[in-house]
Enzyme design. Structure first.
Site, PDB file in Angstrom:
ATOM      1  N   SER A 147       0.856  -1.196   0.000  1.00 41.95           N
ATOM      2  CA  SER A 147       0.000   0.000   0.000  1.00 41.95           C
ATOM      3  C   SER A 147       0.879   1.228   0.000  1.00 41.95           C
ATOM      4  O   SER A 147       2.061   1.148   0.381  1.00 41.95           O
ATOM      5  CB  SER A 147      -0.860  -0.012   1.273  1.00 41.95           C
ATOM      6  OG  SER A 147      -1.524   1.221   1.452  1.00 41.95           O
ATOM      7  N   TYR A 167      -1.584   0.183  10.821  1.00 38.80           N
ATOM      8  CA  TYR A 167      -1.668  -0.245   9.420  1.00 38.80           C
ATOM      9  C   TYR A 167      -0.382   0.108   8.671  1.00 38.80           C
ATOM     10  O   TYR A 167       0.158  -0.713   7.925  1.00 38.80           O
ATOM     11  CB  TYR A 167      -2.884   0.408   8.753  1.00 38.80           C
ATOM     12  CG  TYR A 167      -3.153  -0.055   7.337  1.00 38.80           C
ATOM     13  CD1 TYR A 167      -3.321  -1.408   7.035  1.00 38.80           C
ATOM     14  CD2 TYR A 167      -3.252   0.861   6.288  1.00 38.80           C
ATOM     15  CE1 TYR A 167      -3.569  -1.833   5.740  1.00 38.80           C
ATOM     16  CE2 TYR A 167      -3.515   0.445   4.985  1.00 38.80           C
ATOM     17  CZ  TYR A 167      -3.671  -0.899   4.711  1.00 38.80           C
ATOM     18  OH  TYR A 167      -3.926  -1.323   3.428  1.00 38.80           O
TER      19      TYR A 167
END
Ligand SMILES: NC(=O)c1ccc[n+]([C@@H]2O[C@H](COP(=O)([O-])OP(=O)(O)OC[C@H]3O[C@@H](n4cnc5c(N)ncnc54)[C@H](OP(=O)(O)O)[C@@H]3O)[C@@H](O)[C@H]2O)c1
Length: 255
Positions: A139, A152
């Protein structure tokens, strides 16, 4: 004989779109995730479109389950040339000061250790094919940090580290490693999972954003990288919607 591609997290979002797309490209897809009912629907859809796929119930946080995935790959009708480590996700948007250890643990287990476990289990088959490809769906959260994203971003940075390290370690062997780093992708479940089913909070993530990426956009990136000639290694592909110039710089209409 078709080449076999394994896609983890295939029961929704980017994984499902990638499975459909790879099947359309001619791969026999092993679609892996925990929810078998959703995988069965996906396989039926792929087969109805003329493609080939097999559903494999798999929890990437379980050694046993991943060993069974490797066994299914071994029994698949063709060389295993592609692994897409896509299973993952976010939980919570809390500051480090008050973040839940349980959320952080979940994110680390699924994104990081899941990628490690599945990669270790499938590497022998990928190498034996003589032309293996490992894709890691990390990501833009693996490249930078943002407030509330500590757990995250830590997990995605770790996934990014796995991809980079593995590429160095496999140098000279016939397996390339590709990292795909999407920015904002509007998938059905990602933000719902992040906010524990709170649909209003999940919808707010994309509010006013003209055309966030969709799962098919990321599937397109995976397919493009994976179908280049095998000597071409796209190390890292960063992809965001036009409206998102950076993690913190998102154009929102009417806001
Ligand atoms: N959406 C975004 O904005 C975005 C941006 C950048 C990167 N990403 C990354 O892209 C990947 C896919 O995201 P998405 O948006 O498609 O999210 P999603 O729709 O929530 O999909 C997540 C997938 O992971 C699977 N999964 C979760 N835990 C698992 C486990 N223990 N074992 C096996 N599979 C598991 C889920 O299936 P089951 O629940 O059936 O197991 C589901 O298929 C993730 O790694 C995510 O971090 C997403």
């Amino acid at each position: 004989m078709s080449s076999v591609a394994i896609v983890t997290g295939a029961s929704s979002g980017i994984g499902a779109a990638t499975s459909r797309r790879l099947a359309a490209e001619g791969f026999h897809v092993l679609a892996a995730a925990r929810r078998s009912d959703r995988l069965a629907g996906l396989v039926a859809e792929i087969e109805a479109a003329g493609g080939r796929a097999t559903a494999v119930a798999c929890d990437v946080t379980s050694d046993e389950s991943v060993a069974a995935l490797a066994e299914a790959a071994g029994a698949a009708p063709g060389p295993v040339t592609l692994l897409v480590n896509n299973a993952g996700g976010a939980r919570g948007l809390d500051p480090v000061e008050s973040g839940s250890v349980e959320d952080w643990q979940w994110m680390y287990d699924v994104n990081v250790l899941g990628t490690l476990r599945v990669t270790q289990a499938l590497l022998p088959a990928l190498e034996a094919s003589g032309a293996g490809t490992i894709v890691v769906v990390s990501s833009t959260a693996g490249l930078g940090v943002y407030e509330g994203g500590g757990g995250y971003t830590a997990a995605k940075h770790a996934q990014t580290a796995i991809a980079g390290t593995l590429r160095l370690e496999l140098n000279g062997r016939p397996v390339r490693v590709i990292e795909i780093d999407p920015g904002m992708v509007r998938t059905e479940e990602f933000s719902l999972v992040r906010f524990d089913g709170d649909a209003e909070r999940a919808a707010a993530v994309y509010a006013g954003v003209p055309e966030p990426l969709v799962a098919e956009d990321v599937a397109d990136c995976v397919a493009w990288c994976a179908t280049r000639p095998h000597h071409v290694n796209v190390d890292r592909l960063v992809v965001r919607p036009l409206a998102q110039a950076a993690q913190h710089k998102v154009h929102r209409v009417g806001q």
